[in-house]
Every structure is written in structure tokens, then in C-alpha cells.
Design an enzyme around this catalytic site. Structure first.
Site, PDB file in Angstrom:
ATOM      1  N   LYS A   1      18.937   1.904  -4.660  1.00  0.00           N
ATOM      2  CA  LYS A   1      19.271   0.477  -4.639  1.00  0.00           C
ATOM      3  C   LYS A   1      20.500   0.180  -5.498  1.00  0.00           C
ATOM      4  O   LYS A   1      21.253  -0.743  -5.226  1.00  0.00           O
ATOM      5  CB  LYS A   1      18.059  -0.350  -5.089  1.00  0.00           C
ATOM      6  CG  LYS A   1      16.890  -0.308  -4.098  1.00  0.00           C
ATOM      7  CD  LYS A   1      17.279  -0.932  -2.758  1.00  0.00           C
ATOM      8  CE  LYS A   1      16.119  -1.099  -1.815  1.00  0.00           C
ATOM      9  NZ  LYS A   1      16.482  -1.791  -0.561  1.00  0.00           N
TER      10      LYS A   1
ATOM     11  N   TYR B   1      14.074   5.630  -5.838  1.00  0.00           N
ATOM     12  CA  TYR B   1      14.239   4.353  -5.110  1.00  0.00           C
ATOM     13  C   TYR B   1      15.217   3.448  -5.864  1.00  0.00           C
ATOM     14  O   TYR B   1      16.121   2.859  -5.261  1.00  0.00           O
ATOM     15  CB  TYR B   1      12.870   3.688  -4.965  1.00  0.00           C
ATOM     16  CG  TYR B   1      12.911   2.253  -4.497  1.00  0.00           C
ATOM     17  CD1 TYR B   1      13.044   1.946  -3.147  1.00  0.00           C
ATOM     18  CD2 TYR B   1      12.804   1.197  -5.407  1.00  0.00           C
ATOM     19  CE1 TYR B   1      13.079   0.611  -2.719  1.00  0.00           C
ATOM     20  CE2 TYR B   1      12.832  -0.124  -4.987  1.00  0.00           C
ATOM     21  CZ  TYR B   1      12.971  -0.411  -3.646  1.00  0.00           C
ATOM     22  OH  TYR B   1      13.004  -1.721  -3.226  1.00  0.00           O
TER      23      TYR B   1
HETATM   24  P1  NAP Z   1       7.618  -4.935   4.080  1.00  0.00           P
HETATM   25  O1  NAP Z   1       6.965  -6.264   3.968  1.00  0.00           O
HETATM   26  O2  NAP Z   1       6.772  -3.741   3.876  1.00  0.00           O
HETATM   27  O3  NAP Z   1       8.313  -4.916   5.516  1.00  0.00           O
HETATM   28  C1  NAP Z   1       8.722  -3.761   6.048  1.00  0.00           C
HETATM   29  C2  NAP Z   1       9.460  -4.082   7.369  1.00  0.00           C
HETATM   30  O4  NAP Z   1      10.354  -3.009   7.571  1.00  0.00           O
HETATM   31  C3  NAP Z   1       8.548  -4.127   8.556  1.00  0.00           C
HETATM   32  O5  NAP Z   1       9.053  -5.087   9.459  1.00  0.00           O
HETATM   33  C4  NAP Z   1       8.661  -2.709   9.137  1.00  0.00           C
HETATM   34  O6  NAP Z   1       8.314  -2.765  10.506  1.00  0.00           O
HETATM   35  C5  NAP Z   1      10.146  -2.438   8.855  1.00  0.00           C
HETATM   36  N1  NAP Z   1      10.588  -1.065   8.705  1.00  0.00           N
HETATM   37  C6  NAP Z   1      10.113  -0.112   7.873  1.00  0.00           C
HETATM   38  N2  NAP Z   1      10.831   1.021   7.982  1.00  0.00           N
HETATM   39  C7  NAP Z   1      11.814   0.774   8.884  1.00  0.00           C
HETATM   40  C8  NAP Z   1      12.872   1.535   9.415  1.00  0.00           C
HETATM   41  N3  NAP Z   1      13.082   2.805   9.067  1.00  0.00           N
HETATM   42  N4  NAP Z   1      13.698   0.962  10.334  1.00  0.00           N
HETATM   43  C9  NAP Z   1      13.503  -0.316  10.710  1.00  0.00           C
HETATM   44  N5  NAP Z   1      12.515  -1.086  10.247  1.00  0.00           N
HETATM   45  C10 NAP Z   1      11.675  -0.542   9.340  1.00  0.00           C
HETATM   46  O7  NAP Z   1       8.846  -4.756   3.046  1.00  0.00           O
HETATM   47  P2  NAP Z   1       9.584  -5.829   2.123  1.00  0.00           P
HETATM   48  O8  NAP Z   1       8.883  -5.905   0.832  1.00  0.00           O
HETATM   49  O9  NAP Z   1       9.809  -7.084   2.885  1.00  0.00           O
HETATM   50  O10 NAP Z   1      10.975  -5.100   1.820  1.00  0.00           O
HETATM   51  C11 NAP Z   1      12.164  -5.474   2.474  1.00  0.00           C
HETATM   52  C12 NAP Z   1      13.344  -5.098   1.618  1.00  0.00           C
HETATM   53  O11 NAP Z   1      13.263  -5.753   0.363  1.00  0.00           O
HETATM   54  C13 NAP Z   1      13.472  -3.601   1.300  1.00  0.00           C
HETATM   55  O12 NAP Z   1      14.837  -3.251   1.315  1.00  0.00           O
HETATM   56  C14 NAP Z   1      12.950  -3.489  -0.119  1.00  0.00           C
HETATM   57  O13 NAP Z   1      13.493  -2.392  -0.819  1.00  0.00           O
HETATM   58  C15 NAP Z   1      13.453  -4.800  -0.680  1.00  0.00           C
HETATM   59  N6  NAP Z   1      12.750  -5.255  -1.873  1.00  0.00           N
HETATM   60  C16 NAP Z   1      11.434  -5.622  -1.805  1.00  0.00           C
HETATM   61  C17 NAP Z   1      10.804  -6.059  -2.958  1.00  0.00           C
HETATM   62  C18 NAP Z   1       9.362  -6.528  -2.956  1.00  0.00           C
HETATM   63  O14 NAP Z   1       8.816  -6.771  -4.047  1.00  0.00           O
HETATM   64  N7  NAP Z   1       8.716  -6.680  -1.792  1.00  0.00           N
HETATM   65  C19 NAP Z   1      11.503  -6.137  -4.158  1.00  0.00           C
HETATM   66  C20 NAP Z   1      12.823  -5.740  -4.189  1.00  0.00           C
HETATM   67  C21 NAP Z   1      13.442  -5.316  -3.035  1.00  0.00           C
HETATM   68  P3  NAP Z   1       7.922  -1.443  11.357  1.00  0.00           P
HETATM   69  O15 NAP Z   1       6.745  -0.825  10.681  1.00  0.00           O
HETATM   70  O16 NAP Z   1       7.633  -1.961  12.742  1.00  0.00           O
HETATM   71  O17 NAP Z   1       9.146  -0.588  11.319  1.00  0.00           O
END
Ligand code: NAP
Length: 278
Positions: free
Chosen positions: A186, A182
Site C-alpha cells: 500500500k 500488505y
Molecule cells: P471487501 O469488502 O472484502 O470487498 C472485496 C471486493 O473485492 C469484493 O467485491 C470482491 O468480489 C472483490 N475482489 C477481491 N479480489 C478481487 C480481484 N482479484 N479482482 C477483482 N475483484 C476482487 O474489501 P474492502 O474492505 O472493501 O477493501 C477494498 C479496498 O480497501 C482494498 O484495496 C483494501 O486494501 C482497502 N482498505 C480496506 C480497509 C478496511 O478496513 N476495510 C482499510 C484500508 C484499506 P469477488 O469476490 O466477486 O471478486
């Protein structure tokens, strides 16, 4: 009375729809802009969509599950925001096509693409990742993001410019233990914006990354929901707290706005001071 008070405030800080003074949100900064945010029915993506819409953009919200899209759209529309929704699994070409078609049909074009979707189906040391897991991670986190950017270009060009933001991660700069593959996916996005920004700069298309730190969402729940792990992690964060999804939304809103008009090929790390070494 409210109208009288509002008259004396700077116009960009007043929401005339509700006559409320926002907590510092520049309401008109993205007025007239059209934005697509992928994976925007929950978590960071939702907060980005909400913030862009609150700053005046028309926003197309999307994710894989229709009920999530409907739920998110309902919540945003209740705030009086200009949003539409469409089902889009970023790994499916026909879904991505529908995304752009819908933006054009509903809002007349496209100015902003925020590529936010990512998966992390397996944990472990980077060289112990099996091929299927590696492929899944790179298909969604890198290839789909790349294809979305490529497919957005004809639309951005029609507007004479635009802005693309990829959501990377602090792990892309400083790999996290057991998040090997992962993390590398990134890191790839950091290279992608460097190359794309050079190509697209002359066309007034800016390409940047947001690298969030740890933000409590479903995605990060393994890191944030366990109390003992929580304390250990918080000790590595100089600000001694996790990030808020709204803070990620605010950073992206800045990046896609004219306030960041001279910024391209850059990564903004919003990680509470966590070390980032690349
Ligand atoms: P999250 O709360 O788990 O949200 C996931 C969202 O993505 C949901 O709306 C889900 O809806 C959608 N989704 C999942 N797979 C998908 C796909 N293949 N196509 C379209 N939609 C999809 O995740 P998050 O933490 O907000 O993460 C968002 C971004 O931030 C990611 O790129 C992650 O790598 C990055 N990030 C997160 C963190 C953290 O600590 N949270 C830290 C660094 C980076 P459905 O189930 O309806 O598809």
C-alpha cells in the site's frame, strides 16, 4: 407540492428522477462522466461505485464472481442508477481488457478509474513473508493497479483528461503490526501516484490515492469482529469509531470531481485521525 419545494432548492441537491432531496449528495457533480471501479461488488468498492453513480456518473461495476456482479448491479439499478457490470479479476489481462472494452461499448469512453482491488493472503512480520505470499500481494495490490492505470491511459487521453484514484490504506502510511507485506504494497501506491502525477499532469490526468482507516467489511473482519480487539483498536482512533464505506465513497467522489480539479499526486487519509507518518 414536492415539485414546488424542489424548485426553490439548489439544483445540484435535487434528484429529479425521484424528486427526493438527497442528504447533501451533489447529484450532478459527475454527470456525463464514465467511471470504472474495480472490486466494486462489496465493501468500499461498492460504496464508491454507488456514490459515483449517485452523483451522476455512468459506472462499470466489477469483481471476480459473476453472481456478485449480478447482485450488485441489481441493487444499484433498483436505485435508478446508470450502471453496468462485468466480471474482472484484476490479475487477469483478458479480464482487464474486457473491462475497458465494456466501458467503451456501453458508455462511450472513460473518464475515471478507481483501482480498489487488494488482497492480504497472509499475516506476519514483514521479513517473514514467504515468497508466494509476497508475490500474490504485490501482483494484485501493486502490479494489477499499475497495469490498470497504464491500460486506462489511451481512453483518458481520448477524453482530453481524466482522473485515477488508487485505494491505498492507512497501513501504507503507518504499517500495521502483522500486516507487514500488505502495508508495504500500500506504501508503493503512494509512490506510484507521486511519479504518475508528474508525468500525467500536463495531459490533464490527475492521479491520487485514498487511504482508508479501518472500515468494517469482509476484508477487515479479523480486526473489527472481535469485541476485545475492537475496543483496543477503537482506543487508537481519535474519532472513536470505525469508518463507513459510504465515507470512503464520498471522499473518492470529491477526488474525481472538478471540486478537486487542482489536486494531483496527493493522498487523502480518511482514518478518523489515526496517526499517519509518511
Ligand atoms: P471487501 O469488502 O472484502 O470487498 C472485496 C471486493 O473485492 C469484493 O467485491 C470482491 O468480489 C472483490 N475482489 C477481491 N479480489 C478481487 C480481484 N482479484 N479482482 C477483482 N475483484 C476482487 O474489501 P474492502 O474492505 O472493501 O477493501 C477494498 C479496498 O480497501 C482494498 O484495496 C483494501 O486494501 C482497502 N482498505 C480496506 C480497509 C478496511 O478496513 N476495510 C482499510 C484500508 C484499506 P469477488 O469476490 O466477486 O471478486
Amino acid at each position: 407540492m414536492l415539485r414546488q419545494i424542489a424548485k426553490n432548492l439548489p439544483p445540484t441537491y435535487i434528484n429529479l428522477r425521484t424528486m427526493s432531496c438527497s442528504a447533501g449528495i451533489p447529484r450532478d457533480r459527475l454527470k456525463g462522466k464514465v467511471a470504472i471501479v474495480t472490486a466494486s461488488t462489496e465493501g468500499i468498492g461498492y460504496a464508491i461505485a454507488e456514490r459515483l453513480a449517485n452523483e451522476g456518473a455512468s459506472v462499470l461495476v466489477s469483481s471476480r464472481k459473476e453472481k456478485n456482479v449480478t447482485g450488485a448491479i441489481d441493487k444499484l439499478k433498483k436505485q435508478g442508477l446508470i450502471v453496468e457490470g462485468v466480471v474482472c479479476h484484476v490479475g487477469k489481462k483478458e479480464d482487464r481488457q474486457l473491462l475497458f472494452k465494456t466501458a467503451v461499448e456501453k458508455f462511450g469512453g472513460l473518464d475515471i478509474l478507481v483501482s480498489n482491488a487488494a488482497v492480504n493472503p497472509g499475516v506476519g512480520p514483514v521479513l517473514e513473508c514467504d515468497e508466494a505470499t509476497w508475490d500474490k500481494i504485490f501482483d494484485i495490490n501493486v502490479k494489477s493497479a499499475y497495469l490498470l492505470a497504464q491500460e486506462s491511459l489511451p481512453h483518458l487521453r481520448k477524453r482530453g483528461g481524466g482522473s485515477i484514484v488508487f485505494v491505498s490504506s492507512i497501513a501504507g502510511l503507518q504499517p500495521m503490526p502483522l500486516l507487514g507485506a500488505y502495508s508495504v504494497s500500500k506504501t508503493t501506491l503512494l509512490g506510484l501516484i507521486k511519479a504518475a502525477s508528474i508525468d500525467l499532469g500536463p495531459e490533464n490526468i490527475r492521479v491520487n490515492c485514498l487511504a482508508p482507516g479501518i472500515v468494517p467489511t469482509n476484508f477487515s473482519s479479523a480486526l473489527t469482529s472481535d469485541k476485545t480487539a475492537n475496543e483496543a483498536i477503537l482506543n487508537t482512533i481519535p474519532l472513536r469509531r470505525f469508518g463507513k464505506a459510504e465515507e470512503m465513497g464520498a471522499t473518492v467522489a470529491f477526488l474525481v470531481s472538478d471540486d478537486a480539479g487542482y489536486i494531483t499526486g496527493e493522498t487523502i487519509v480518511a482514518a478518523g485521525g489515526m496517526p499517519s507518518r509518511l
